[in-house]
Write an enzyme that holds these catalytic residues in place. Structure first.
Site, PDB file in Angstrom:
ATOM      1  N   LYS A   1       0.838  -1.204   0.000  1.00 21.01           N
ATOM      2  CA  LYS A   1       0.000   0.000   0.000  1.00 21.01           C
ATOM      3  C   LYS A   1       0.873   1.255   0.000  1.00 21.01           C
ATOM      4  O   LYS A   1       2.080   1.168   0.263  1.00 21.01           O
ATOM      5  CB  LYS A   1      -0.911  -0.014   1.226  1.00 21.01           C
TER       6      LYS A   1
ATOM      7  N   TYR B   1      15.175  30.700   7.566  1.00 19.79           N
ATOM      8  CA  TYR B   1      14.007  31.414   8.085  1.00 19.79           C
ATOM      9  C   TYR B   1      14.049  31.507   9.607  1.00 19.79           C
ATOM     10  O   TYR B   1      14.317  30.517  10.288  1.00 19.79           O
ATOM     11  CB  TYR B   1      12.715  30.687   7.691  1.00 19.79           C
TER      12      TYR B   1
HETATM   13  C1  PLP Z   1      -0.278  -1.775   6.886  1.00 20.49           C
HETATM   14  C2  PLP Z   1      -0.823  -3.087   7.223  1.00 20.49           C
HETATM   15  C3  PLP Z   1       0.020  -4.199   7.387  1.00 20.49           C
HETATM   16  C4  PLP Z   1       1.528  -4.100   7.419  1.00 20.49           C
HETATM   17  O1  PLP Z   1       1.918  -3.426   8.577  1.00 20.49           O
HETATM   18  P1  PLP Z   1       3.465  -3.286   9.019  1.00 20.49           P
HETATM   19  O2  PLP Z   1       3.395  -2.974  10.465  1.00 20.49           O
HETATM   20  O3  PLP Z   1       4.042  -2.166   8.221  1.00 20.49           O
HETATM   21  O4  PLP Z   1       4.100  -4.578   8.749  1.00 20.49           O
HETATM   22  C5  PLP Z   1      -0.571  -5.435   7.571  1.00 20.49           C
HETATM   23  N1  PLP Z   1      -1.928  -5.561   7.620  1.00 20.49           N
HETATM   24  C6  PLP Z   1      -2.751  -4.510   7.507  1.00 20.49           C
HETATM   25  C7  PLP Z   1      -4.218  -4.705   7.578  1.00 20.49           C
HETATM   26  C8  PLP Z   1      -2.237  -3.234   7.310  1.00 20.49           C
HETATM   27  O5  PLP Z   1      -3.068  -2.192   7.233  1.00 20.49           O
END
Ligand code: PLP
Length: 372
Positions: A35, A261
């Site tokens: 994702k 800044y």
């Molecule tokens: C993002 C996510 C993962 C992976 O999580 P990590 O902690 O980055 O390994 C796994 N399952 C779901 C449902 C997620 O949303």
């Protein structure tokens, strides 16, 4: 488009393949979570590398992310981790994306679309066991929900849940696992035995083998990012991401001059100041305090307020010139700055730093070809 700015992210696909192999349990499959554009690394390239490394499935947050992978020709199973949003069901099913379901409304919309399209597809039922984000709650409702699924002409391929704090909380994670197992037992008593049970994110994959079930579901660790609390230390994961630029201007300034800044950084002695063309629009966190970058193989402090497009670096009396390589995340000589280090200085986590690297920073793939 021709690139004139030297600021780039380099993504090492060998590291992705290596990490997937390292994380794959002996008796469980691995779904690589890709994702948010593969945690900012580039979802298509990362997905291919993860599959080459032995992942059997991919997981995405959005239907759009799944469709983009299909358009790039990726044919593996792709689970969408939330219900298909209203209106997306037909396109998602036609693209062969695997649905998560956990609400009556979501199930109705899915079964309407599936009826119009023909043969039933295997759904993954998401149970809320304590994270309380999305999922069927209470998980004891699983058998009744499973009956509704089969009445709708759909099949259950998977049942899954998600942990709230597997990086550090053993007790809480085991409570969630126990709730999950109880629901799975109740399903079995009702004659429902899903092929794929899954729960473990990176923290649980690394720390708690009893959570591995049929498949693990790591994200952060696939990229070599620490999931939290330094738990990946010593495991042999490799960071896939290097973020580099080059010095664009150098000035020798006298003591007493203030930088950037707000003039918050005052030189106590004469110093050589390097300008680097990377800023908070690129995701270099504006909130970072005492951040460092690597120039000439040494750590150098980022000096003064981080601006939208540029940062200043205090190089002291070092011999630094225009065009010298600057590493924001990654290795140079014997030194290394991790995404985790930069995240800590900015009061956030490595995942947020990686996904926050802006879209105007090109991603360059290294080691694209899997070794034969
Ligand atoms: C993002 C996510 C993962 C992976 O999580 P990590 O902690 O980055 O390994 C796994 N399952 C779901 C449902 C997620 O949303």
């Amino acid at each position: 488009m021709t690139r004139y700015r030297p600021t780039v992210v380099e993504v090492d696909l060998d590291a992705i393949r290596h990490n997937v192999r390292l994380l794959s349990p002996p008796n469980a499959d691995l779904m690589a979570i890709v994702k948010a554009d593969g945690y900012g690394h580039g979802a298509v390239a990362v997905s291919r590398a993860a599959l080459e490394g032995g992942a059997s499935r991919l997981g995405v947050a959005l239907v759009e992310e799944g469709l983009a992978l299909r358009e790039a020709g990726i044919a593996s199973p792709i689970l969408v981790l939330t219900e298909f949003p209203p209106g997306s069901e037909k396109e998602a099913l036609e693209a062969g994306l695997t649905p998560s379901v956990y609400s009556d409304d979501g199930l109705d919309r899915l079964s309407d679309a599936a009826r119009a399209l023909g043969p039933p597809i295997g759904v993954h039922v998401k149970l809320d066991t304590g994270m309380h984000r999305v999922g069927l709650w209470p998980p004891e409702d699983a058998p009744a929900f499973a009956r509704r699924i089969s009445d709708a002409g759909l099949e259950i391929e998977g049942v899954w849940t998600h942990f709230a704090d597997s990086e550090s909380d053993d007790e809480g994670t085991l409570v969630q696992l126990a709730r999950f197992r109880a629901a799975v037992d109740a399903l079995a008593a009702a004659g429902v035995r899903p092929a794929v049970l899954h729960a473990a994110n990176s923290g649980a994959t690394i720390r708690m083998p009893e959570t591995h079930l049929d498949m693990v579901r790591p994200g952060a660790a696939v990229y070599g990012l620490d999931p939290g609390g330094g738990i990946a230390e010593g495991l042999g994961l490799r960071a896939a991401l290097t973020w580099r630029s080059a010095v664009s201007m150098v000035k020798r300034l006298p003591a007493g001059e203030r930088l950037s800044y707000g003039g918050r950084y005052e030189l106590e002695r004469p110093s050589t100041i390097a300008t680097v063309p990377v800023g908070y629009d690129d995701g270099y966190p504006r909130t970072a305090r005492d951040a460092e970058v690597l120039i000439g193989g040494a750590r150098r402090p980022v000096a003064g307020t981080i601006t939208m497009d540029q940062i200043l670096v205090d190089c002291g009396d070092a011999d630094v010139g225009v065009g010298d390589e600057v590493v924001m995340i990654g290795a140079q000589g014997d030194e290394r700055i991790t995404a985790d280090e930069l995240a800590e200085r900015a009061g956030t986590i490595a995942r947020a730093v990686a996904t926050g690297i802006g879209t105007r920073v090109p991603r360059e793939i290294v080691s694209a070809e899997a070794p034969a």
